[in-house]
Motif scaffolding. Structure first.
Motif, mmCIF file in Angstrom:
data_model
loop_
_atom_site.group_PDB
_atom_site.id
_atom_site.type_symbol
_atom_site.label_atom_id
_atom_site.label_comp_id
_atom_site.label_asym_id
_atom_site.label_seq_id
_atom_site.Cartn_x
_atom_site.Cartn_y
_atom_site.Cartn_z
ATOM 1 N N GLU A 14 0.833 -1.208 0.000
ATOM 2 C CA GLU A 14 0.000 0.000 0.000
ATOM 3 C C GLU A 14 0.868 1.259 0.000
ATOM 4 O O GLU A 14 0.562 2.239 -0.682
ATOM 5 C CB GLU A 14 -0.921 -0.003 1.206
ATOM 6 N N LYS A 15 1.965 1.245 0.753
ATOM 7 C CA LYS A 15 2.865 2.393 0.800
ATOM 8 C C LYS A 15 3.515 2.617 -0.565
ATOM 9 O O LYS A 15 3.613 3.749 -1.048
ATOM 10 C CB LYS A 15 3.934 2.173 1.876
ATOM 11 N N ALA A 16 3.945 1.525 -1.195
ATOM 12 C CA ALA A 16 4.566 1.629 -2.517
ATOM 13 C C ALA A 16 3.562 2.162 -3.545
ATOM 14 O O ALA A 16 3.911 2.982 -4.402
ATOM 15 C CB ALA A 16 5.105 0.273 -2.949
ATOM 16 N N GLN A 17 2.327 1.726 -3.453
ATOM 17 C CA GLN A 17 1.305 2.202 -4.381
ATOM 18 C C GLN A 17 1.077 3.701 -4.187
ATOM 19 O O GLN A 17 0.931 4.442 -5.160
ATOM 20 C CB GLN A 17 -0.007 1.448 -4.171
ATOM 21 N N GLY A 18 1.067 4.166 -2.941
ATOM 22 C CA GLY A 18 0.905 5.595 -2.671
ATOM 23 C C GLY A 18 2.039 6.415 -3.243
ATOM 24 O O GLY A 18 1.822 7.498 -3.807
ATOM 25 N N ILE A 19 3.271 5.898 -3.137
ATOM 26 C CA ILE A 19 4.426 6.617 -3.688
ATOM 27 C C ILE A 19 4.335 6.694 -5.206
ATOM 28 O O ILE A 19 4.612 7.741 -5.807
ATOM 29 C CB ILE A 19 5.733 5.941 -3.222
ATOM 30 N N VAL A 20 3.936 5.612 -5.847
ATOM 31 C CA VAL A 20 3.796 5.609 -7.305
ATOM 32 C C VAL A 20 2.710 6.594 -7.738
ATOM 33 O O VAL A 20 2.890 7.356 -8.698
ATOM 34 C CB VAL A 20 3.497 4.182 -7.821
ATOM 35 N N GLU A 21 1.592 6.614 -7.052
ATOM 36 C CA GLU A 21 0.521 7.552 -7.392
ATOM 37 C C GLU A 21 0.988 8.997 -7.223
ATOM 38 O O GLU A 21 0.706 9.850 -8.068
ATOM 39 C CB GLU A 21 -0.704 7.281 -6.530
ATOM 40 N N TYR A 22 1.707 9.273 -6.149
ATOM 41 C CA TYR A 22 2.232 10.616 -5.920
ATOM 42 C C TYR A 22 3.190 11.013 -7.042
ATOM 43 O O TYR A 22 3.140 12.132 -7.549
ATOM 44 C CB TYR A 22 2.945 10.678 -4.565
ATOM 45 N N ALA A 23 4.060 10.087 -7.456
ATOM 46 C CA ALA A 23 5.017 10.376 -8.527
ATOM 47 C C ALA A 23 4.293 10.662 -9.846
ATOM 48 O O ALA A 23 4.693 11.558 -10.603
ATOM 49 C CB ALA A 23 5.982 9.210 -8.690
ATOM 50 N N LEU A 24 3.240 9.935 -10.142
ATOM 51 C CA LEU A 24 2.480 10.165 -11.378
ATOM 52 C C LEU A 24 1.787 11.527 -11.360
ATOM 53 O O LEU A 24 1.774 12.242 -12.368
ATOM 54 C CB LEU A 24 1.459 9.048 -11.589
ATOM 55 N N ILE A 25 1.215 11.890 -10.225
ATOM 56 C CA ILE A 25 0.569 13.207 -10.107
ATOM 57 C C ILE A 25 1.606 14.317 -10.252
ATOM 58 O O ILE A 25 1.378 15.309 -10.947
ATOM 59 C CB ILE A 25 -0.195 13.313 -8.776
ATOM 60 N N LEU A 26 2.756 14.147 -9.612
ATOM 61 C CA LEU A 26 3.820 15.143 -9.713
ATOM 62 C C LEU A 26 4.306 15.282 -11.147
ATOM 63 O O LEU A 26 4.506 16.404 -11.640
ATOM 64 C CB LEU A 26 4.981 14.755 -8.791
ATOM 65 N N ALA A 27 4.473 14.174 -11.859
ATOM 66 C CA ALA A 27 4.886 14.225 -13.258
ATOM 67 C C ALA A 27 3.845 14.938 -14.116
ATOM 68 O O ALA A 27 4.185 15.725 -15.009
ATOM 69 C CB ALA A 27 5.130 12.818 -13.780
ATOM 70 N N PHE A 28 2.576 14.709 -13.847
ATOM 71 C CA PHE A 28 1.503 15.379 -14.588
ATOM 72 C C PHE A 28 1.549 16.877 -14.357
ATOM 73 O O PHE A 28 1.455 17.669 -15.302
ATOM 74 C CB PHE A 28 0.148 14.798 -14.161
ATOM 75 N N VAL A 29 1.712 17.299 -13.108
ATOM 76 C CA VAL A 29 1.758 18.725 -12.782
ATOM 77 C C VAL A 29 2.971 19.390 -13.431
ATOM 78 O O VAL A 29 2.875 20.490 -13.979
ATOM 79 C CB VAL A 29 1.748 18.932 -11.249
ATOM 80 N N VAL A 30 4.117 18.725 -13.391
ATOM 81 C CA VAL A 30 5.324 19.276 -14.020
ATOM 82 C C VAL A 30 5.127 19.401 -15.530
ATOM 83 O O VAL A 30 5.532 20.396 -16.139
ATOM 84 C CB VAL A 30 6.551 18.401 -13.677
ATOM 85 N N GLY A 31 4.494 18.429 -16.141
ATOM 86 C CA GLY A 31 4.222 18.499 -17.582
ATOM 87 C C GLY A 31 3.304 19.656 -17.944
ATOM 88 O O GLY A 31 3.543 20.371 -18.925
ATOM 89 N N ILE A 32 2.273 19.874 -17.159
ATOM 90 C CA ILE A 32 1.365 21.001 -17.403
ATOM 91 C C ILE A 32 2.099 22.323 -17.219
ATOM 92 O O ILE A 32 1.956 23.243 -18.025
ATOM 93 C CB ILE A 32 0.140 20.920 -16.468
ATOM 94 N N ALA A 33 2.915 22.429 -16.163
ATOM 95 C CA ALA A 33 3.675 23.660 -15.926
ATOM 96 C C ALA A 33 4.656 23.922 -17.065
ATOM 97 O O ALA A 33 4.827 25.060 -17.498
ATOM 98 C CB ALA A 33 4.412 23.577 -14.594
#
Length: 75
Positions: A14-33
């Motif tokens: 569950e912790k690993a899944q949370g980290i992966v989800e956070y990384a995907l959201i961060l990558a999306f935000v960086v791409g939009i910026a």
């Protein structure tokens, strides 16, 4: 996919899944910026479209009676 057998493995999964989800959201935000702030990108296109044409007086500043009166005078 094999599911974790014990509680320790489940918590780690569950912790690993949370980290992966956070990384995907961060990558999306960086791409939009990057798209917004890139030279010649979205920011410049929006700015050009906004400042290219003069802005009319917002309709909430004109009452309906004033607008009708002005239209009747113009015709």
């Amino acid at each position: 996919m094999k599911y974790p057998q014990n509680n320790k493995q489940k918590k780690w999964h569950e912790k690993a899944q949370g980290i992966v989800e956070y990384a995907l959201i961060l990558a999306f935000v960086v791409g939009i910026a990057a798209a917004i702030f890139a030279k010649g990108g979205l920011a410049e296109a929006v700015s050009d479209a906004y400042f290219r044409y003069p802005r009319p007086l917002p309709m909430h500043w004109i009452t309906r009676q004033q607008a009708t009166r002005d239209l009747l005078r113009a015709s």
